[in-house]
Write an enzyme that holds these catalytic residues in place. Structure first.
Site: not given
Length: 144
Positions: A64, A67
Site C-alpha cells: 500500500c 501506508c
C-alpha cells in the site's frame, strides 16, 4: 593501505560527519516501547496496555503506497511523543482476523483504542500529512 581502502575509509568518515552517526546526536527513531507489531498472538497483551495509555492501531500493508508513506512518519512521531501512546502496527495480510475484528475497509486506517475499546470517532483513514496526523494524535490523547 591501498588507495581503494583509504578511499573507503575517507568516504565512511565523511558520511559519518554528514549524517551525525557516531557522535551521540539525538535520534527521533522510535524505540521498542513505543512501537509494536500486533498479531493475534500478542493482541490481548496490547489491549492490556490500552488500559494504561492510548494505543493507536495502524492497519496497513506492505504493498500500500500511502501506508509506506505514512509508516516512517508515524513511527517517528511515536518516538517524539515519548511514550504517551503505543503504536500498534497491524499487517492486514498477516493478521486478517484483526482487520476483520475492526472492520477495516481502507488502508491505511488508524484506530485509537483505550481500555480495550475503540474510542468514539477515532478512525483516521488515509495519510493526511504530518501536520494533520499530529492533530489527530493530539485529539485522541485528549479523549483520555
Amino acid at each position: 593501505m591501498s588507495k581503494c581502502k583509504r578511499f573507503v575509509c575517507v568516504l565512511a568518515g565523511v558520511l559519518a560527519l554528514v549524517t551525525g552517526f557516531g557522535n551521540g546526536a539525538a535520534s527521533a527513531a522510535p524505540t521498542a516501547e513505543n512501537v509494536v507489531t500486533v498479531t493475534s498472538a500478542n493482541y490481548a497483551e496490547v489491549m492490556n496496555i490500552s488500559k494504561e495509555k492510548l494505543v493507536i492501531m495502524d492497519f496497513g500493508a506492505t504493498w500500500c503506497p500511502p501506508c509506506r508513506q505514512m509508516k516512517p512518519v508515524i513511527e517517528r512521531l511515536a518516538g517524539e511523543y515519548g511514550g504517551r501512546f503505543l503504536l500498534g502496527e497491524v499487517d492486514v495480510d498477516r493478521s486478517r482476523d484483526l482487520s476483520t475484528r475492526y472492520n477495516i475497509r481502507y488502508l491505511p486506517t488508524l484506530v485509537g483504542v483505550r481500555n480495550a475499546a475503540e474510542l468514539p470517532s477515532s478512525r483516521n483513514i488515509g495519510y493526511p500529512g504530518e501536520a494533520r496526523l499530529r492533530a489527530w494524535i493530539d485529539a485522541q490523547l485528549a479523549k483520555g
